[in-house]
Design a protein around this motif. Structure first.
Motif, PDB file in Angstrom:
ATOM      1  N   LEU A 233     -19.655 -24.417  44.003  1.00 40.96           N
ATOM      2  CA  LEU A 233     -20.532 -24.991  45.359  1.00 40.96           C
ATOM      3  C   LEU A 233     -21.819 -24.832  44.787  1.00 40.96           C
ATOM      4  O   LEU A 233     -22.683 -26.144  45.559  1.00 40.96           O
ATOM      5  N   SER A 234     -22.651 -24.424  44.245  1.00 42.29           N
ATOM      6  CA  SER A 234     -24.024 -24.486  43.685  1.00 42.29           C
ATOM      7  C   SER A 234     -24.097 -25.871  42.994  1.00 42.29           C
ATOM      8  O   SER A 234     -25.346 -26.171  43.293  1.00 42.29           O
ATOM      9  N   SER A 235     -23.367 -26.692  42.180  1.00 39.90           N
ATOM     10  CA  SER A 235     -23.595 -27.323  41.883  1.00 39.90           C
ATOM     11  C   SER A 235     -23.704 -28.963  42.984  1.00 39.90           C
ATOM     12  O   SER A 235     -24.134 -29.885  42.958  1.00 39.90           O
ATOM     13  N   CYS A 236     -22.775 -28.538  44.191  1.00 37.19           N
ATOM     14  CA  CYS A 236     -22.609 -29.261  45.040  1.00 37.19           C
ATOM     15  C   CYS A 236     -23.807 -29.235  45.639  1.00 37.19           C
ATOM     16  O   CYS A 236     -24.797 -29.658  46.563  1.00 37.19           O
ATOM     17  N   ALA A 237     -24.235 -28.309  45.932  1.00 35.92           N
ATOM     18  CA  ALA A 237     -25.515 -28.028  46.982  1.00 35.92           C
ATOM     19  C   ALA A 237     -26.357 -27.997  45.872  1.00 35.92           C
ATOM     20  O   ALA A 237     -27.448 -28.780  46.938  1.00 35.92           O
ATOM     21  N   LEU A 238     -26.930 -28.288  44.567  1.00 37.72           N
ATOM     22  CA  LEU A 238     -27.480 -29.262  43.804  1.00 37.72           C
ATOM     23  C   LEU A 238     -27.484 -30.630  44.193  1.00 37.72           C
ATOM     24  O   LEU A 238     -28.517 -31.019  44.274  1.00 37.72           O
ATOM     25  N   TYR A 239     -26.700 -30.602  44.419  1.00 42.06           N
ATOM     26  CA  TYR A 239     -26.237 -32.873  44.529  1.00 42.06           C
ATOM     27  C   TYR A 239     -27.065 -32.686  45.602  1.00 42.06           C
ATOM     28  O   TYR A 239     -27.588 -33.813  45.263  1.00 42.06           O
TER      29      TYR A 239
ATOM     30  N   VAL B  30     -16.508 -17.232  39.420  1.00 45.30           N
ATOM     31  CA  VAL B  30     -17.352 -17.189  39.097  1.00 45.30           C
ATOM     32  C   VAL B  30     -17.504 -19.549  38.800  1.00 45.30           C
ATOM     33  O   VAL B  30     -18.834 -19.775  39.462  1.00 45.30           O
ATOM     34  N   PHE B  31     -16.644 -19.466  38.590  1.00 48.91           N
ATOM     35  CA  PHE B  31     -15.695 -20.504  39.045  1.00 48.91           C
ATOM     36  C   PHE B  31     -16.110 -21.456  40.502  1.00 48.91           C
ATOM     37  O   PHE B  31     -16.900 -22.862  40.885  1.00 48.91           O
ATOM     38  N   TYR B  32     -15.973 -20.777  41.570  1.00 47.64           N
ATOM     39  CA  TYR B  32     -15.548 -21.192  42.725  1.00 47.64           C
ATOM     40  C   TYR B  32     -17.727 -21.035  42.666  1.00 47.64           C
ATOM     41  O   TYR B  32     -18.375 -21.550  43.758  1.00 47.64           O
ATOM     42  N   VAL B  33     -18.035 -20.131  42.662  1.00 53.24           N
ATOM     43  CA  VAL B  33     -19.873 -20.084  42.955  1.00 53.24           C
ATOM     44  C   VAL B  33     -20.729 -21.494  42.636  1.00 53.24           C
ATOM     45  O   VAL B  33     -21.217 -21.984  42.905  1.00 53.24           O
ATOM     46  N   GLY B  34     -20.262 -21.305  40.594  1.00 48.72           N
ATOM     47  CA  GLY B  34     -20.226 -21.957  39.910  1.00 48.72           C
ATOM     48  C   GLY B  34     -20.150 -23.832  40.822  1.00 48.72           C
ATOM     49  O   GLY B  34     -20.890 -25.408  41.001  1.00 48.72           O
TER      50      GLY B  34
END
Length: 253
Positions: free
Chosen positions: A94-100, A88-92
């Motif tokens: 990466l998702s934050s980086c994608a949002l950025y 969950v931490f890993y995907v979360g």
């Protein structure tokens, strides 16, 4: 504390197979065998999960661990080092980086983050179904395990191929920022790292099953941690890309 024979006894009394226990602990069947044979010891988190799955009262064990003055730390970190929480931490992250990347219109960060998330999610969700399919199709457990590991290696090679293609396709774009270019080029190497770890894991599993020889047993003992290192490297690389881009924006102001 409990030894390998105790763990085996507890598992058998609960009517749980080694394969099922491996799925519940998010590891492979060989790791379960190693625990039960005393080749290596489970981490505190895995020990507690093992007993919990077998519906064993954890209070006496917690009291025993407390006597060693380690329990508070171990109990506090159980959820932190859980494979599910790590995923969950890993995907979360990466998702934050994608949002950025989407907000800042930074195509490389968005692209890499989304591909890494997709590859990990597909692999994570398909592995258990793939193993179940193989087990129903093939009676030989060794063959099932070999194909299972080769499936993981294939995902790593796929990741390497995709990111190598992206780097070649966007060469001129990355060349505008040498630091960003160097960071991007690290990503395919991390997938080579994943493929290497799983390959060594597979080799050791095969020769041990065939010849009972474990000269690469370190890859069984620390397999989970070695995979976490690769995941951490991907996170670190993407975060470094974000920091690099922010510095570039500040210089341009």
């Amino acid at each position: 504390m409990l030894d390998g024979s105790d763990l085996k006894s507890v598992r058998k009394n609960a009517g749980i197979s080694q394969t099922d226990m491996a799925k519940k602990l998010d590891c492979d069947r060989r790791t379960i065998i190693n625990y039960e044979q005393g080749v290596c010891e489970p981490k505190a988190s895995q020990l507690f999960r093992w007993l919990s799955v077998c519906k064993i009262d954890l209070k006496p064990l917690a009291a025993q661990v407390r006597s060693t003055k380690e329990s508070l730390f171990l109990l506090f970190t159980l959820t932190i080092i859980s494979p599910y929480i790590a995923s969950v931490f890993y995907v979360g992250t990466l998702s934050s980086c994608a949002l950025y990347g989407a907000i800042r219109k930074q195509k490389s960060i968005l692209q890499i983050s989304l591909i890494a998330i997709t590859l990990y999610t597909l692999e994570f969700n398909s592995l258990s179904y793939f193993e179940a399919f193989l087990s129903n199709l093939i009676n030989d457990q060794l063959k099932v395990s070999v194909i299972y590991y080769m499936f993981q290696i294939a995902f790593s090679i796929l990741g390497y191929s995709i990111f190598t293609y992206i780097i070649k396709k966007n060469h001129w774009h990355y060349a505008e920022n040498p630091r960003l270019s160097n960071l991007v080029r690290v990503i395919p190497l991390i997938y080579i790292y994943f493929a290497t770890i799983v390959t060594l894991h597979l080799i050791d599993f095969y020769i041990d099953e065939k010849y009972n020889y474990t000269f690469l047993s370190v890859f069984y003992t620390h397999y989970e941690n070695l995979i976490y290192i690769g995941m951490s490297l991907i996170i670190f690389t993407l975060v470094a890309m974000v920091v690099s881009h922010e510095k570039e924006l500040k210089r341009a102001v």
